[in-house]
Each structure stands twice: as structure tokens, then as C-alpha cells.
Scaffold this motif. Structure first.
Motif, PDB file in Angstrom:
ATOM      1  N   ASN A  89      72.992  25.404 -26.265  1.00  0.00           N
ATOM      2  CA  ASN A  89      72.615  25.823 -27.612  1.00  0.00           C
ATOM      3  C   ASN A  89      72.020  24.692 -28.411  1.00  0.00           C
ATOM      4  OD1 ASN A  89      73.379  28.656 -28.783  1.00  0.00           O
ATOM      5  ND2 ASN A  89      74.670  28.195 -27.036  1.00  0.00           N
ATOM      6  N   ALA A  90      72.578  23.491 -28.235  1.00  0.00           N
ATOM      7  CA  ALA A  90      72.043  22.351 -28.964  1.00  0.00           C
ATOM      8  C   ALA A  90      70.595  22.103 -28.545  1.00  0.00           C
ATOM      9  CB  ALA A  90      72.903  21.112 -28.696  1.00  0.00           C
TER      10      ALA A  90
ATOM     11  N   SER B 179      73.148  30.822 -22.277  1.00  0.00           N
ATOM     12  CA  SER B 179      74.412  30.249 -22.739  1.00  0.00           C
ATOM     13  C   SER B 179      75.392  31.364 -23.068  1.00  0.00           C
ATOM     14  CB  SER B 179      74.191  29.358 -23.958  1.00  0.00           C
ATOM     15  OG  SER B 179      74.139  30.125 -25.128  1.00  0.00           O
TER      16      SER B 179
ATOM     17  N   ILE C 158      68.480  24.731 -30.256  1.00  0.00           N
ATOM     18  CA  ILE C 158      68.304  24.453 -31.679  1.00  0.00           C
ATOM     19  C   ILE C 158      67.319  23.296 -31.865  1.00  0.00           C
ATOM     20  CG2 ILE C 158      69.493  23.586 -33.746  1.00  0.00           C
ATOM     21  CD1 ILE C 158      71.948  25.175 -32.838  1.00  0.00           C
TER      22      ILE C 158
ATOM     23  N   SER D  32      78.022  25.366 -22.657  1.00  0.00           N
ATOM     24  CA  SER D  32      77.467  26.347 -23.580  1.00  0.00           C
ATOM     25  C   SER D  32      76.917  25.673 -24.839  1.00  0.00           C
ATOM     26  CB  SER D  32      78.557  27.354 -23.920  1.00  0.00           C
ATOM     27  OG  SER D  32      78.141  28.186 -24.943  1.00  0.00           O
ATOM     28  N   LEU D  33      77.674  24.733 -25.404  1.00  0.00           N
ATOM     29  CA  LEU D  33      77.216  24.058 -26.616  1.00  0.00           C
ATOM     30  C   LEU D  33      75.989  23.200 -26.344  1.00  0.00           C
ATOM     31  CD1 LEU D  33      80.481  22.953 -28.463  1.00  0.00           C
ATOM     32  CD2 LEU D  33      79.091  24.982 -28.787  1.00  0.00           C
TER      33      LEU D  33
ATOM     34  N   ARG E 182      63.808  24.487 -31.331  1.00  0.00           N
ATOM     35  CA  ARG E 182      63.370  25.287 -32.465  1.00  0.00           C
ATOM     36  C   ARG E 182      63.048  24.388 -33.667  1.00  0.00           C
ATOM     37  NH1 ARG E 182      67.103  30.025 -33.012  1.00  0.00           N
ATOM     38  NH2 ARG E 182      68.490  28.392 -33.670  1.00  0.00           N
TER      39      ARG E 182
END
Lengths: 314, 283
Positions: free
Chosen positions: A298-299, A219, A302, A294-295, A305
Motif C-alpha cells: 500500500n505504501a 494487497s 500511495i 500488505s502495508l 499516486r
């Protein structure tokens, strides 16, 4: 005498009370400042998203995604840009993930404690601090001219892979480190050799962590503009690279690797730099798509994780 | 197999060596033509003019201006936010805010550039008199917002790594949260906080797109951040957009500029390394 003492004690108590209340007041004031700063920084994020979305979303359409750039802003689209971005990301992922995982595995499980390992470790953390445009200069001097690879999809993929390599390495090391030793010992106990242990036990167990790192790295690469401009990617491309798959044997072809290309951030930069308002709208629309990609990545990272943390707790 | 793994790990050393080799070898031919002293002291940077001048100072001051403005924004705000998140905020708030800050990291810098040029600059023009369309002030501020999450994230981690016993000891002495933060947590986490500042600094100095978009591409030795000026990174981008003949002096200038940038970030990293070692608290 006694009255004097009582007045003294009283005075001191008052002094103490005022010290305590002053300290409490400062504490309270800081809490307010903290909340204010939080609101300001979140407000900036909201303003940025709002500005971009208000400008860009009305421009989004199927035509915008399937048209080539054009001198007339109303006809222009980002077909060549998103195809270029996808192909470059494919190369980056294919290079950065295997190499990064191998390097991380080596540093965590294989590396002897010596000066060479120290140098490699210091190097990896230093590389993470090198500005991205310096990678672009490396690619221009080394890949484009010394190795003669030209200004192609392959070179862009390579430079972005180098750029995100430290991210993948660090993520791999953390993921491998968090695996319980018992798993490894169990594997050795049933007679697996070192590589079998790695391949069948350590890498699968570390997969969510590695995946998170790889997605975060990609990302970052997707929005990275400077190194790709530096190698001389074109800003106006009105054709597509040859397709990676074809109908006739051998069904795949790698000509696209050596094709000239453009990517979404460069297309956006190009449109921002023009004076006409209509091109700025195009830029905003490109930005919306870029930001959404990109978001979203990342989402996902996250989310992986978060699930991982819950799995560890239970 | 272990040889292959070693080669993968050793690649990082190869990359660093190649970066240094490429930058130095291309700059070498540049400095053979232009003396280093002229490069460092001349006040004009006009490599493509009929009478070219090669003084890095205009690009360097623009870089330092924008990075300086960014740090003036990001260091106080970042430290306050980190203290707040680590010492004040309830866990639920912290767990919501940290991922949101991570999302700020994910915003492509070209989007920040768009925001700086087309949203904040027109806004700031209304109450900053004399602000040019391209200027150093607004991209500097946006650069600060961009570096903020890095600083918050790393210094918050460092603050949370201070052992709970120290925090509890401070509370037992009757300190407030603010006093605990100022006298126990920040000194205890100082090496990590310094690392965060240094990383923020090298990010700000090396950032390219925000400045290439919103600070203009005109080398300008200025002491007024309301004017536009090209930074080192913006210059490299500007030259790369055009057609640079390989081996020409103009081609070599971007490597000389890149070397200057590389040396700057290297110096920051070395300072950071020694600060970290000097103030390291071992628990």
C-alpha cells in the motif's frame, strides 16, 4: 420614547451577541470532538500495531521462515504458508491484471452507450460489494466441484482474481479517463488505428494509475482468508508444491498449479484458534509478516499516486 | 481485439450470474428437504447434531448484533471524522491522515481478529462484568474500527465534492464551520454519505474472520452481546474447515447460509441505490 428605543436596540444586540457566541462555542466544541475522534481512531491503529509487534517480533527468525508447521510451537514455521501465498498471488496477478485492464479499457474507450454497457457497469460496482466469502462459495461450487479443479493453488488464485477484479477495473478506468484527449487525437492524427493508439499511447500513459490499482488489489488479496478457507485449503501442509522452474528443459513446469497449499492468513487463523499461548506467539509473528507485506504494497501504491499527482501538477 | 476486450468486461456479468446460479441451485436441494418456513422460523441451528435442526435465526441475529454494534461505532465516529477532515482540518493534516486511514483498510482482517480476541477481549473483561471469552461485543467494536476508514473516505469525498460556492455562501451569511457542515455540507453530500453507510453495513455483515476468531463458533440465539455466537460467515468458515461430503445436506447448508447473506447485502445495496437517487443533489 427615545430611551425605550435605545434599550430595545441594546437588548437585541445582546441577544445577537449571545447567539453568535453560542454558535462559536458549538463550532469550537465540534473541533475538539473532531480531534478527539481522530486521536481515538489513530490510537486504535497504534494499539493494534503495538500489540502485534510486541507479541510477534521476538519470534521472528530465519528458522521461522524456513520451517514447516509443527505440533511443537517452538519448531513450527511458515515456510509452506509463505510459499503458498506467493504462488497464489502470482496466479491472481497474472489473471486479474490483464483481464481487469482489458475490461476497464473496454468500458472507457470501446463500449457503446447501450443497455448492455449499463448492465456491465452496474454489475462491476455491485460485485465490489459482494462479501468475499460468497466468492469462496462460488469457487467451491463451480471451480472445485463442477469444473473439477480441486482444492489447488490455481483455484485459490482464480477466486482471489475475481475478488479484486473490480478494483483493477475501476483503477484502469480512472487512469484512462485522466489522460488528456490531445494524446489520443495526436495518435489518430499520425494514422494509428484504435488498437495501436491504445497499445502504444493510452496503456503506457495510464500505467502508473493501473499499477496503483493492481497493487492495492493484490494487497487486499494477500490478507484475504475467508474465500480461501471456503474452497477447503488445508491448514497443515508439511511439503512444498513442485518448483515452478527446473534445471532440465522445458525449464518451467506448471505442476504447482494443481498442488494443495496453505496461505499465511490461514496459517495464522489456525494458530490463533489453538489454546496454547505459544501458538498465539507464532500467530502474531505471522501477522507481523503479513501486515508488513500488505502495508508495504500500500505504501508503494500511495507513493506512486503521490508522484503521479505531482507530475500532473507540473 | 475489441471482441476480446468485450469478453473481459462481460466476465463480470458471468461472475454475478454464476454466483446466483451456484447459491440458488445448491440451496434449492436444501430447501427441497427443509421447508423455507422452518429455515426462517426455527430457533435452533444444529445441522451436525444427531437430531439436526435448521433454523437460521441464531446465525442471523449474531450477524445483525455484530454489524449493529459496528455501525453504532463507525457511523457517528466516521461522520464526525469526515466533517472534521473536510471542513476543519488544514490541508496538511488532511493529506497526512487520509493515507493513514487507507493503511487501516490494508490491515488483513485476520490481524483484526487477533487484536479482538487476544488484546481487546482480555482488556474489556476487566470492566465489562460477565463478558465471555468469545463474545459479540468486542468483535463488533473491532468491526466498527475496520469499517470506519471506508465510511470516512467515501463520505469525506462526497463532502469535498459539494461546490465551494455553497460553502462560501454559508460563510458570507455568517455561519460558523459547524453550522455550514450541518446545514449545507451534510445535506448537500447526503447521497454520498448514505452510500458510505450502506457500504459500511454490507462490509460489516459480510465480514468473516474477525467474527470467526473472536465471536466463537457456537450458534446461539441471544439478546446479550456479552455472549458468544456464531454468525452466518463464521458458520460457513467452520464447516469449510472440516471435511464436507459434496452433495450432503451439511454441504448444502453453507450455500443456504450464503444465499441468506447474499440476499441481505443485495437488499442493503438496493436500499442504498434508491436512497442515493432520492437524495441526489445535482450541481
Amino acid at each position: 420614547m427615545a430611551a425605550q428605543n435605545i434599550a430595545d436596540v441594546k437588548g437585541r444586540t445582546e441577544e445577537l451577541a449571545s447567539v453568535v457566541s453560542a454558535a462559536r462555542r458549538k463550532d469550537y466544541i465540534f473541533a475538539i470532538i473532531g480531534v478527539l475522534v481522530l486521536i481515538i481512531s489513530m490510537g486504535m491503529l497504534v494499539a493494534l500495531l503495538y500489540d502485534l509487534f510486541v507479541d510477534g517480533i521476538p519470534r521472528l527468525s530465519w528458522d521461522f521462515l524456513t520451517s514447516f508447521p509443527s505440533r511443537r510451537p517452538a519448531n513450527a514455521g511458515i515456510l509452506s504458508a509463505w510459499v503458498g501465498t506467493s504462488l497464489v498471488m502470482l496466479v491472481t496477478a497474472c489473471l486479474a491484471i490483464p483481464v481487469g485492464v482489458m475490461a476497464g479499457l473496454y468500458l472507457e474507450e470501446y463500449a457503446p452507450k447501450n443497455w448492455l454497457t449499463d448492465i456491465i457497469e452496474i454489475n462491476v460496482s455491485n460485485l465490489a460489494g459482494v462479501p468475499s466469502i460468497i466468492y469462496g462459495l462460488l469457487a467451491l461450487g463451480l471451480f472445485v466441484y463442477i469444473l473439477g479443479l480441486g482444492r489447488t493453488v490455481l483455484v485459490a488464485g482464480m477466486v482471489l482474481a475475481l475478488l479484486i477484479l473490480p478494483v483493477v477495473i475501476v483503477a484502469t478506468r480512472e487512469a484512462v479517463r485522466s489522460i488528456p484527449v490531445a494524446l489520443k487525437e495526436g495518435a489518430y492524427g499520425i494514422g494509428a488505428d484504435k488498437w495501436q493508439t491504445m497499445w502504444h499511447y493510452i496503456i503506457p500513459a495510464a500505467r502508473p494509475g493501473i499499477l496503483t490499482g493492481a497493487i492495492v488489489g493484490l494487497s487486499r488479496a494477500i490478507g484475504e482468508t475467508a474465500p480461501v478457507i471456503t474452497i477447503g485449503a488445508l491448514t497443515f501442509i508439511a511439503f512444498l508444491p513442485p518448483a515452478p522452474v527446473q534445471g532440465t528443459p522445458p525449464f518451467v513446469n506448471f505442476d504447482w498449479l494443481s498442488a494443495p497449499f496453505t496461505v499465511m492468513p490461514i496459517q495464522m487463523f489456525n494458530w490463533i484458534s489453538r489454546p496454547q499461548e505459544a501458538f498465539h506467539v507464532n500467530a502474531a509473528a505471522t501477522g507481523v509478516i503479513l501486515l508488513a507485506m500488505s502495508l508495504m504494497m500500500n505504501a508503494i501504491a500511495i507513493w506512486i499516486r503521490y508522484r503521479l499527482r505531482r507530475a500532473h501538477k507540473s | 481485439m475489441s471482441v476480446l476486450l468485450f469478453l473481459a468486461a462481460a466476465l463480470s456479468v458471468v461472475v454475478t450470474t454464476s454466483i446466483v446460479y451456484i447459491l440458488v441451485s445448491e440451496s434449492w436441494s436444501f430447501f427441497a428437504t427443509i421447508p423455507l418456513w422452518t429455515f426462517l422460523t426455527d430457533t435452533q441451528w444444529t445441522p451436525v447434531f444427531a437430531e439436526p435442526r435448521y433454523g437460521i435465526l441464531p446465525l442471523l441475529t449474531a450477524t445483525l448484533w455484530s454489524a449493529g454494534i459496528a455501525l453504532v461505532i463507525a457511523i457517528p465516529l466516521g461522520t464526525i471524522l469526515a466533517v472534521y477532515l473536510s471542513e476543519y482540518a488544514r490541508p496538511a493534516v488532511r493529506e497526512t491522515i487520509k493515507p493513514m486511514l487507507e493503511l487501516l483498510v490494508a490491515v488483513p482482517t485476520v490481524v483484526y481478529g487477533y487484536f479482538a480476541l487476544l488484546f481487546l477481549t482480555p482488556l474489556f473483561k476487566q470492566f465489562v462484568p460477565g463478558l465471555a471469552g468469545f463474545n459479540l461485543l468486542v468483535p463488533g467494536i473491532v468491526l466498527g474500527i475496520m469499517t470506519l476508514p471506508y465510511i470516512v473516505s467515501i463520505s469525506e469525498d462526497a463532502m469535498r465534492a459539494v461546490p465551494g460556492a455553497l460553502r462560501e455562501g454559508a460563510y458570507a451569511l455568517g455561519m460558523t464551520r459547524f453550522q455550514t457542515a450541518m446545514r449545507v455540507i451534510i445535506p448537500g453530500a447526503f447521497s454520498g454519505i448514505t452510500a458510505a453507510y450502506v457500504l459500511g453495513m454490507s462490509r460489516a455483515v459480510g465480514e468473516t474472520m474477525i467474527l470467526a476468531i473472536a465471536a466463537g463458533q457456537n450458534p446461539n440465539l441471544t439478546s446479550d452481546p456479552r455472549e458468544g455466537a456464531a454468525t452466518i460467515t463464521a458458520y460457513i468458515v467452520q464447516m469449510s474447515m472440516g471435511d464436507l461430503p459434496h452433495g450432503s445436506l451439511a454441504y448444502q447448508t453453507i450455500f443456504a447460509a450464503g444465499l441468506t447473506l447474499f440476499v441481505m447485502t443485495l437488499v442493503f445495496n438496493i436500499i442504498g441505490f434508491f436512497l442515493r437517487r432520492r437524495f441526489r443533489e445535482v450541481y
